[in-house]
Design a protein around this motif. Structure first.
Motif, PDB file in Angstrom:
ATOM      1  N   LEU A   1       0.830  -1.214   0.000  1.00 22.45           N
ATOM      2  CA  LEU A   1       0.000   0.000   0.000  1.00 22.45           C
ATOM      3  C   LEU A   1       0.862   1.260   0.000  1.00 22.45           C
ATOM      4  O   LEU A   1       0.578   2.224  -0.695  1.00 22.45           O
ATOM      5  CB  LEU A   1      -0.929   0.006   1.231  1.00 22.45           C
ATOM      6  CG  LEU A   1      -2.056  -1.036   1.233  1.00 22.45           C
ATOM      7  CD1 LEU A   1      -2.812  -0.992   2.558  1.00 22.45           C
ATOM      8  CD2 LEU A   1      -3.022  -0.803   0.060  1.00 22.45           C
ATOM      9  N   LYS A   2       1.931   1.207   0.795  1.00 21.25           N
ATOM     10  CA  LYS A   2       2.839   2.361   0.860  1.00 21.25           C
ATOM     11  C   LYS A   2       3.426   2.650  -0.520  1.00 21.25           C
ATOM     12  O   LYS A   2       3.468   3.792  -0.966  1.00 21.25           O
ATOM     13  CB  LYS A   2       3.990   2.066   1.835  1.00 21.25           C
ATOM     14  CG  LYS A   2       3.764   2.621   3.219  1.00 21.25           C
ATOM     15  CD  LYS A   2       5.069   2.513   4.003  1.00 21.25           C
ATOM     16  CE  LYS A   2       4.804   2.679   5.488  1.00 21.25           C
ATOM     17  NZ  LYS A   2       5.859   2.091   6.307  1.00 21.25           N
ATOM     18  N   LEU A   3       3.908   1.573  -1.157  1.00 20.07           N
ATOM     19  CA  LEU A   3       4.526   1.749  -2.473  1.00 20.07           C
ATOM     20  C   LEU A   3       3.496   2.277  -3.477  1.00 20.07           C
ATOM     21  O   LEU A   3       3.794   3.148  -4.287  1.00 20.07           O
ATOM     22  CB  LEU A   3       5.127   0.420  -2.958  1.00 20.07           C
ATOM     23  CG  LEU A   3       5.890   0.492  -4.283  1.00 20.07           C
ATOM     24  CD1 LEU A   3       7.060   1.473  -4.208  1.00 20.07           C
ATOM     25  CD2 LEU A   3       6.408  -0.893  -4.692  1.00 20.07           C
ATOM     26  N   LEU A   4       2.270   1.775  -3.366  1.00 21.38           N
ATOM     27  CA  LEU A   4       1.211   2.249  -4.260  1.00 21.38           C
ATOM     28  C   LEU A   4       1.018   3.761  -4.102  1.00 21.38           C
ATOM     29  O   LEU A   4       0.984   4.503  -5.083  1.00 21.38           O
ATOM     30  CB  LEU A   4      -0.098   1.496  -3.963  1.00 21.38           C
ATOM     31  CG  LEU A   4      -1.328   1.938  -4.752  1.00 21.38           C
ATOM     32  CD1 LEU A   4      -1.125   1.753  -6.251  1.00 21.38           C
ATOM     33  CD2 LEU A   4      -2.575   1.163  -4.300  1.00 21.38           C
ATOM     34  N   ALA A   5       0.933   4.208  -2.838  1.00 22.00           N
ATOM     35  CA  ALA A   5       0.746   5.638  -2.593  1.00 22.00           C
ATOM     36  C   ALA A   5       1.939   6.441  -3.112  1.00 22.00           C
ATOM     37  O   ALA A   5       1.776   7.494  -3.738  1.00 22.00           O
ATOM     38  CB  ALA A   5       0.550   5.880  -1.097  1.00 22.00           C
ATOM     39  N   GLN A   6       3.130   5.912  -2.878  1.00 25.36           N
ATOM     40  CA  GLN A   6       4.338   6.624  -3.329  1.00 25.36           C
ATOM     41  C   GLN A   6       4.371   6.754  -4.854  1.00 25.36           C
ATOM     42  O   GLN A   6       4.663   7.814  -5.389  1.00 25.36           O
ATOM     43  CB  GLN A   6       5.592   5.868  -2.870  1.00 25.36           C
ATOM     44  CG  GLN A   6       5.901   6.023  -1.391  1.00 25.36           C
ATOM     45  CD  GLN A   6       7.146   5.239  -1.007  1.00 25.36           C
ATOM     46  OE1 GLN A   6       7.340   4.119  -1.471  1.00 25.36           O
ATOM     47  NE2 GLN A   6       7.991   5.824  -0.171  1.00 25.36           N
ATOM     48  N   LEU A   7       4.060   5.647  -5.529  1.00 25.49           N
ATOM     49  CA  LEU A   7       4.114   5.678  -6.994  1.00 25.49           C
ATOM     50  C   LEU A   7       3.023   6.582  -7.570  1.00 25.49           C
ATOM     51  O   LEU A   7       3.235   7.274  -8.554  1.00 25.49           O
ATOM     52  CB  LEU A   7       4.002   4.263  -7.577  1.00 25.49           C
ATOM     53  CG  LEU A   7       5.232   3.377  -7.357  1.00 25.49           C
ATOM     54  CD1 LEU A   7       5.018   1.993  -7.949  1.00 25.49           C
ATOM     55  CD2 LEU A   7       6.486   4.006  -7.962  1.00 25.49           C
ATOM     56  N   MET A   8       1.847   6.555  -6.920  1.00 22.35           N
ATOM     57  CA  MET A   8       0.786   7.450  -7.382  1.00 22.35           C
ATOM     58  C   MET A   8       1.234   8.900  -7.235  1.00 22.35           C
ATOM     59  O   MET A   8       0.990   9.728  -8.105  1.00 22.35           O
ATOM     60  CB  MET A   8      -0.503   7.209  -6.583  1.00 22.35           C
ATOM     61  CG  MET A   8      -1.209   5.919  -6.974  1.00 22.35           C
ATOM     62  SD  MET A   8      -2.505   5.473  -5.793  1.00 22.35           S
ATOM     63  CE  MET A   8      -3.776   6.629  -6.252  1.00 22.35           C
ATOM     64  N   GLU A   9       1.915   9.197  -6.135  1.00 20.28           N
ATOM     65  CA  GLU A   9       2.389  10.557  -5.925  1.00 20.28           C
ATOM     66  C   GLU A   9       3.463  10.917  -6.947  1.00 20.28           C
ATOM     67  O   GLU A   9       3.474  12.009  -7.500  1.00 20.28           O
ATOM     68  CB  GLU A   9       2.921  10.695  -4.492  1.00 20.28           C
ATOM     69  CG  GLU A   9       3.025  12.139  -4.065  1.00 20.28           C
ATOM     70  CD  GLU A   9       3.393  12.310  -2.602  1.00 20.28           C
ATOM     71  OE1 GLU A   9       3.325  11.312  -1.842  1.00 20.28           O
ATOM     72  OE2 GLU A   9       3.779  13.433  -2.237  1.00 20.28           O
ATOM     73  N   LEU A  10       4.346   9.965  -7.187  1.00 24.39           N
ATOM     74  CA  LEU A  10       5.412  10.186  -8.167  1.00 24.39           C
ATOM     75  C   LEU A  10       4.834  10.525  -9.542  1.00 24.39           C
ATOM     76  O   LEU A  10       5.367  11.341 -10.278  1.00 24.39           O
ATOM     77  CB  LEU A  10       6.283   8.927  -8.244  1.00 24.39           C
ATOM     78  CG  LEU A  10       7.573   9.011  -9.051  1.00 24.39           C
ATOM     79  CD1 LEU A  10       8.567   9.954  -8.394  1.00 24.39           C
ATOM     80  CD2 LEU A  10       8.213   7.628  -9.176  1.00 24.39           C
TER      81      LEU A  10
ATOM     82  N   GLU B   1       5.221  -0.718 -13.905  1.00 22.45           N
ATOM     83  CA  GLU B   1       5.653  -0.882 -15.286  1.00 22.45           C
ATOM     84  C   GLU B   1       6.142   0.417 -15.921  1.00 22.45           C
ATOM     85  O   GLU B   1       7.040   0.407 -16.755  1.00 22.45           O
ATOM     86  CB  GLU B   1       4.489  -1.439 -16.116  1.00 22.45           C
ATOM     87  CG  GLU B   1       4.738  -2.853 -16.593  1.00 22.45           C
ATOM     88  CD  GLU B   1       3.456  -3.505 -17.059  1.00 22.45           C
ATOM     89  OE1 GLU B   1       2.804  -2.932 -17.951  1.00 22.45           O
ATOM     90  OE2 GLU B   1       3.110  -4.564 -16.497  1.00 22.45           O
ATOM     91  N   ILE B   2       5.515   1.528 -15.536  1.00 19.54           N
ATOM     92  CA  ILE B   2       5.900   2.788 -16.178  1.00 19.54           C
ATOM     93  C   ILE B   2       6.920   3.584 -15.357  1.00 19.54           C
ATOM     94  O   ILE B   2       7.227   4.716 -15.663  1.00 19.54           O
ATOM     95  CB  ILE B   2       4.662   3.674 -16.464  1.00 19.54           C
ATOM     96  CG1 ILE B   2       3.853   3.922 -15.181  1.00 19.54           C
ATOM     97  CG2 ILE B   2       3.772   3.048 -17.526  1.00 19.54           C
ATOM     98  CD1 ILE B   2       2.848   5.058 -15.298  1.00 19.54           C
TER      99      ILE B   2
ATOM    100  N   GLY C   1      15.170   2.117 -11.100  1.00 17.73           N
ATOM    101  CA  GLY C   1      16.033   2.910 -10.225  1.00 17.73           C
ATOM    102  C   GLY C   1      15.247   3.856  -9.333  1.00 17.73           C
ATOM    103  O   GLY C   1      15.644   4.153  -8.212  1.00 17.73           O
ATOM    104  N   LEU C   2      14.103   4.331  -9.850  1.00 14.60           N
ATOM    105  CA  LEU C   2      13.288   5.245  -9.039  1.00 14.60           C
ATOM    106  C   LEU C   2      12.584   4.492  -7.914  1.00 14.60           C
ATOM    107  O   LEU C   2      12.442   5.000  -6.808  1.00 14.60           O
ATOM    108  CB  LEU C   2      12.245   5.937  -9.916  1.00 14.60           C
ATOM    109  CG  LEU C   2      12.762   6.999 -10.890  1.00 14.60           C
ATOM    110  CD1 LEU C   2      11.600   7.583 -11.667  1.00 14.60           C
ATOM    111  CD2 LEU C   2      13.514   8.105 -10.173  1.00 14.60           C
ATOM    112  N   ILE C   3      12.173   3.274  -8.220  1.00 11.04           N
ATOM    113  CA  ILE C   3      11.517   2.467  -7.177  1.00 11.04           C
ATOM    114  C   ILE C   3      12.527   2.188  -6.063  1.00 11.04           C
ATOM    115  O   ILE C   3      12.218   2.266  -4.884  1.00 11.04           O
ATOM    116  CB  ILE C   3      10.949   1.160  -7.777  1.00 11.04           C
ATOM    117  CG1 ILE C   3       9.850   1.536  -8.784  1.00 11.04           C
ATOM    118  CG2 ILE C   3      10.409   0.237  -6.689  1.00 11.04           C
ATOM    119  CD1 ILE C   3       9.194   0.380  -9.492  1.00 11.04           C
TER     120      ILE C   3
END
Ligand SMILES: [Zn+2]
Ligand SMILES: [Zn+2]
Length: 551
Positions: free
Chosen positions: A11-20, A84-85, A89-91
């Motif tokens: 969930l944390k990663l999901l929120a982070q990626l959505m913000e990114l 995927e997008i 390196g950013l992850i």
């Protein structure tokens, strides 16, 4: 079954990626709030139904369905498509504590950086200072965070390993052997010897250090530093000290080259120094840095081990930046400090005009900088600033100014900074074109590699060194601990071809000069002596050399 921890981190990663990716702010907030709340939730989430999940405080219907999706399908589709997008390196960057998606978004979009290694390098080149929401302090903080992350991957840069060694020596009596004693550019394992008599004391002290874990078996402590870097301490009896230091420092290849000698007998006899080992087997002493199993034993047999360059041999610093381009300190501050720490000249090499991201100098600014250099040179006649430039090598191999500007520099360092992903033959042709330019004095960081972070571009070292020999162009050993490029493995070949080298800190702030010591360490591995190192020459000799080169 998914653990709560796995669910929360998804969930944390999901929120982070959505913000990114600049997703819906309200949705991001609700997911990260839910992740925060669930982080403290005691019961197993995977065992709850979707409606039970939705009734937990802070978790709405939408998050509950994501948790159920994860537990039943092993994935969250939305998370997968975001991954995927997003460059890998950013992850990885998102995993650095203290570096949130907002900052990473700026780093990615504004600075075009998409992995940790490039980000670290950008910190050393002051690229973050100018970016929105960043400053010198943030840049330094990020650099520290990355150093810690890199350390957690197991391998250390030589500079970091030396710092660790210094810190450990404050509490325990250890002596470096292995890669560290050989001054390798990357340390995969920290190895030390210590007197047996100190064993109990050292083990007790190690027990107090939070960042070191491990056990003693027989006479060896084996463990990890920061959970990842392997660390060994061998306890050695006094009579065996020099023999063990020699064995534990030399590579197996080096020891193999010595098998025809009476090595064993020597090592079992009472020896008082490592020098004595080589003396007893009848060859010249081989310094620890060179014990790699290359040509060193042949050289030692013929009494041809060079007198290795030392820090004290360096007379000045070539290839440095100031506030004229992307440095932190002004030209005057750079010069003053260089003089204060005992050098007699400075070669200033700010970036050239194509390096717009580094505030590269347009021709009129080059001329203005010349004026400042002349004024400073008139003020202090005990110190000299050479007018240099770090000229970008353009895609076609041309330098970055017309001849009327190029001819006015005392010297030109030619470096590749852009378009690094060429195939080998194109990269070679590009470099060779630049080397053949009559105004090129020196080739800067030949491969562009960033240790532990980025492979250099694929050049044929032999071809490039041959071209430098044919055109009387020197090669830099870039002393930035991330670069150490020219690789030391090619120094011997360069010297055989009569190519001169220069140990350049590529300083972007005044303290950067101190990086030259790392350059000296790898130069020693390659067998460099002061005669063949440009910045070990005195001012007049170097000045004559620059003049003769321009004719
Ligand atoms: Zn450069
Ligand atoms: Zn530079």
């Amino acid at each position: 079954m998914k653990s709560n921890k796995e669910i929360v981190s998804a969930l944390k990663l999901l929120a982070q990626l959505m913000e990114l990716h600049e997703g819906n702010a309200f949705k991001i907030k609700s997911i990260s709030n839910a992740a925060f709340k669930l982080g403290k939730y005691a019961e197993s989430l995977a065992e709850k139904s979707e409606s039970e999940l939705a009734s937990i405080e802070g978790v709405g219907k939408s998050v509950a369905s994501k948790i159920t999706e994860l537990c039943t399908t092993d994935k969250i589709a939305e998370l997968e498509s975001l991954k995927e997008i997003t460059p890998a390196g950013l992850i990885e960057m998102l995993g650095i504590k203290g570096l949130g998606p907002k900052k990473i978004q700026i780093i990615w979009q504004q600075l075009n950086i998409d992995n940790i290694g490039e980000l670290y390098y950008a910190c050393t080149e002051n690229r973050l200072v100018e970016a929105k929401g960043f400053g010198l302090k943030t840049q330094e903080e990020i650099k520290k965070l990355i150093e810690f992350t890199m350390m957690n991957k197991g391998s250390l840069l030589l500079s970091t390993a030396l710092q660790t060694y210094d810190e450990l020596k404050n509490t325990i009596d250890i002596t470096a052997v292995g890669e560290l004693a050989r001054q390798c550019e990357i340390i995969t394992r920290l190895e030390f010897i210590a007197p047996s008599a100190q064993k109990n004391n050292i083990v007790a002290e190690l027990g107090k250090l939070e960042n070191i874990q491990g056990d003693v078996n027989d006479n060896t402590f084996e463990g990890t530093l920061n959970l990842n870097t392997k660390i060994s301490i061998y306890f050695v009896d006094e009579g065996q000290w020099h023999a063990q230091k020699f064995i534990k420092t030399s590579t197996a290849e080096h020891l193999n080259l010595l098998t025809n000698f009476d090595l064993e007998k020597t090592l079992n006899s009472n020896i008082n120094s490592e020098e004595e080992i080589y003396k007893n087997i009848g060859i010249s002493f081989i310094p620890a840095a060179m014990r790699e199993g290359n040509r060193e034993v042949d050289l030692a047999k013929e009494n041809k081990i060079p007198e290795l360059i030392q820090n004290e041999d360096l007379k000045g610093s070539l290839h440095n930046h100031s506030t004229w381009s992307d440095g932190i300190h002004s030209l005057e501050e750079m010069a003053m400090y260089c003089y204060e720490i005992g050098y007699t000249y400075l070669g200033i090499c700010d970036h050239s005009q194509s390096a717009f991201y580094a505030n590269g100098l347009k021709p009129e600014r080059v001329l203005a900088q010349f004026k400042e250099i002349e004024n400073l040179n008139a003020k202090n006649t005990n110190f000299h600033i050479f007018k240099g430039i770090e000229s970008d090598i353009l895609n076609d191999g041309e330098l970055d100014y017309d001849e009327d500007i190029l001819k006015q520099f005392d010297f030109v360092v030619a470096s590749v900074h852009s378009n690094l992903k060429m195939d080998e033959s194109k990269a070679n042709a590009r470099l060779i074109k630049a080397i053949e330019n009559p105004y090129t004095t020196m080739l800067g960081h030949p491969t562009g590699r960033l240790l532990l972070a980025r492979q250099g571009y694929p050049i044929n070292h032999q071809l490039i060194i041959d071209a430098c020999a044919a055109n009387n162009v020197a090669i830099e050993i870039n002393a930035n601990p991330l670069r150490l490029d020219l690789d030391w493995r090619w120094i011997d070949y360069a010297l055989q071809k009569g190519v001169l080298l220069s140990i350049n800190p590529d300083a972007h702030k005044k303290e950067g000069y101190h990086d030259m010591k790392f350059g000296v360490m790898v130069a020693q591995k390659g067998g460099l002596s002061k005669e063949f190192c440009l910045n070990a020459w005195d001012k007049n000799k170097l000045s004559d050399y620059f003049k003769s080169k321009k004719k």
